[in-house]
Design an enzyme around this catalytic site. Structure first.
Site, PDB file in Angstrom:
ATOM      1  N   ASP A  55       0.848  -1.199   0.000  1.00 24.14           N
ATOM      2  CA  ASP A  55       0.000   0.000   0.000  1.00 24.14           C
ATOM      3  C   ASP A  55       0.882   1.247   0.000  1.00 24.14           C
ATOM      4  O   ASP A  55       1.682   1.455   0.914  1.00 24.14           O
ATOM      5  CB  ASP A  55      -0.873   0.001   1.256  1.00 24.14           C
ATOM      6  CG  ASP A  55      -1.751   1.237   1.336  1.00 24.14           C
ATOM      7  OD1 ASP A  55      -2.794   1.264   0.656  1.00 24.14           O
ATOM      8  OD2 ASP A  55      -1.387   2.192   2.061  1.00 24.14           O
ATOM      9  N   TYR A  60       3.040   9.942   0.672  1.00 25.53           N
ATOM     10  CA  TYR A  60       4.127   9.400   1.494  1.00 25.53           C
ATOM     11  C   TYR A  60       5.500   9.792   0.942  1.00 25.53           C
ATOM     12  O   TYR A  60       6.513   9.606   1.606  1.00 25.53           O
ATOM     13  CB  TYR A  60       4.034   7.870   1.630  1.00 25.53           C
ATOM     14  CG  TYR A  60       2.721   7.362   2.202  1.00 25.53           C
ATOM     15  CD1 TYR A  60       1.845   8.215   2.875  1.00 25.53           C
ATOM     16  CD2 TYR A  60       2.343   6.028   2.057  1.00 25.53           C
ATOM     17  CE1 TYR A  60       0.637   7.747   3.378  1.00 25.53           C
ATOM     18  CE2 TYR A  60       1.146   5.560   2.567  1.00 25.53           C
ATOM     19  CZ  TYR A  60       0.295   6.427   3.217  1.00 25.53           C
ATOM     20  OH  TYR A  60      -0.904   5.963   3.711  1.00 25.53           O
ATOM     21  N   LYS A  89      -2.344   6.031  -3.958  1.00 24.99           N
ATOM     22  CA  LYS A  89      -3.496   6.896  -3.663  1.00 24.99           C
ATOM     23  C   LYS A  89      -3.324   8.288  -4.243  1.00 24.99           C
ATOM     24  O   LYS A  89      -2.230   8.846  -4.222  1.00 24.99           O
ATOM     25  CB  LYS A  89      -3.688   7.021  -2.144  1.00 24.99           C
ATOM     26  CG  LYS A  89      -3.645   5.719  -1.378  1.00 24.99           C
ATOM     27  CD  LYS A  89      -4.048   5.897   0.078  1.00 24.99           C
ATOM     28  CE  LYS A  89      -3.669   4.695   0.920  1.00 24.99           C
ATOM     29  NZ  LYS A  89      -2.267   4.656   1.338  1.00 24.99           N
ATOM     30  N   HIS A 122      -7.353   9.261  -1.610  1.00 21.38           N
ATOM     31  CA  HIS A 122      -6.744   9.125  -0.271  1.00 21.38           C
ATOM     32  C   HIS A 122      -7.675   9.606   0.838  1.00 21.38           C
ATOM     33  O   HIS A 122      -7.782   8.968   1.888  1.00 21.38           O
ATOM     34  CB  HIS A 122      -5.428   9.911  -0.242  1.00 21.38           C
ATOM     35  CG  HIS A 122      -4.485   9.481   0.832  1.00 21.38           C
ATOM     36  ND1 HIS A 122      -3.131   9.435   0.670  1.00 21.38           N
ATOM     37  CD2 HIS A 122      -4.692   9.096   2.112  1.00 21.38           C
ATOM     38  CE1 HIS A 122      -2.562   9.027   1.790  1.00 21.38           C
ATOM     39  NE2 HIS A 122      -3.484   8.826   2.682  1.00 21.38           N
TER      40      HIS A 122
END
Ligand SMILES: NC(=O)c1ccc[n+]([C@@H]2O[C@H](COP(=O)([O-])OP(=O)(O)OC[C@H]3O[C@@H](n4cnc5c(N)ncnc54)[C@H](OP(=O)(O)O)[C@@H]3O)[C@@H](O)[C@H]2O)c1
Length: 315
Positions: A55, A60, A89, A122
């Site tokens: 994931d 990030y 995402k 997200h």
């Protein structure tokens, strides 16, 4: 006594996705790791330990490192791309429909992949469009974008599936009330919903809806983000762990699988990766005891504002 075949069939549990778009391995590895070198080593260790579901997220800021570790790990382990399941995402600042495909292509490029198994919105919160991921006014307040609706963004996500670049789409950090109108008007129904869930936040109503509609419920923070006090130190969990000869983390992860959810966990070392993948089914009475835990606690406030609770500002 559990046989190796029984244990393997449990820890390699796969859940079917809607629209015949494949299966998702229940045990997922989450890549929310701020440090680049740690991202690479943890991703490699997770693959070696048996994780086949990864994931990621543009937010990030480590898709390149995850991609690098996956390419190296697949080559070294003789593992085919089709044998792993990769999600990323769409971030809040890319909700405008014309920004969705470029954001998707940029993520694919950083990951070094030519298709995604799953692309998620997200959060349901649209931020001011642009390259600044955390747009704020001079008082530090988040700048939201009121010129786009979630269904506008969803339509752009549907086009990605139409074009064959992404096998399934879904949502994250969404409540049942927010999900219902999207579900009703979606041409391509959400295949997965990713939300915080653990014994202190079982999200039973959302889980029931998902089961009824064939949407996969994907739990993040199954260990309560590792926060203490939290589910990892809960006396019911500790007592079951001692009784069945497993660790508290393994008990929490097994509970998540047995209630029919997929999950994401973030072990950062090889030892923890093996521990978190080495889960076994719990007896029914243990599941009942966990379901009777009364403590209620949410650890991540992202669902209320769209601002992630665990990413350092400016990173
Ligand atoms: N959609 C969203 O908004 C959202 C939000 C948050 C997370 N996520 C996703 O969910 C993934 C999972 O993250 P999470 O924080 O929820 O994972 P988690 O596995 O619930 O918690 C990770 C924490 O638990 C600790 N831990 C891991 N394995 C352990 C074990 N065997 N025993 C004891 N402690 C253990 C880790 O400690 P150490 O740090 O010491 O290793 C870390 O602090 C993320 O990586 C990300 O992909 C999504």
């Amino acid at each position: 006594m559990e046989t190796t075949a029984e244990r393997d069939s449990f820890r390699y549990t796969k859940i079917p996705l809607t629209n015949g778009s494949g299966v998702i391995p229940a045990l997922g590895f989450g890549t929310l790791i701020p440090d680049a070198a740690a991202t690479i080593s943890a991703t490699r260790d997770a693959l070696e330990a048996g994780f086949r579901h990864f994931d990621c997220a543009e937010r990030y800021r480590n898709e390149r490192e995850v991609g690098q570790a996956l390419q190296a790990g697949l080559a070294a382990g003789g593992i085919a791309r089709e044998d792993i399941f990769v999600t990323t995402k769409l971030w809040n600042s890319n909700h405008r429909p014309e920004r969705v495909e470029p954001a998707f292509e940029a993520s694919l490029d950083r990951l070094g992949l030519n298709y995604l198994d799953l692309y998620l919105i997200h959060t349901p919160f649209a931020f001011q469009p642009g390259d600044e991921q955390d747009p704020r006014d001079q008082n530090g307040n988040v700048l939201y974008d009121h010129g786009v609706t979630l269904i506008d963004t969803w339509r752009a996500m549907e086009s990605l599936v139409d074009h064959g670049r992404c096998r399934a789409i879904g949502l994250s950090d969404i409540s049942l009330n927010e999900l219902l109108p999207i579900y009703e008007s979606a041409r391509i129904k959400p295949a997965v919903v990713q939300v915080e869930a653990h014994p202190y936040l079982p999200e039973t109503e959302l889980l029931e809806f998902c089961k009824d509609k064939g949407v996969v419920f994907l739990a993040f923070a199954p260990l309560g983000h590792g926060m203490r006090p939290g589910p990892l130190e809960d006396p019911v969990i500790s007592a079951i762990a001692a009784r069945v000869g497993k660790t508290p983390a393994q008990v929490l992860l097994a509970w998540a699988v047995q209630r029919g959810t997929a999950l994401l966990t973030t072990p950062r070392t090889a030892i923890r990766a093996r521990e978190n993948h080495n889960v076994s089914a719990l007896p029914e009475d243990a599941l009942d005891e966990i379901n009777r835990i009364q403590t209620r606690q949410r650890f991540n406030e992202v669902v209320k504002t769209g601002s992630p609770g665990f990413i350092p500002q400016g990173s």
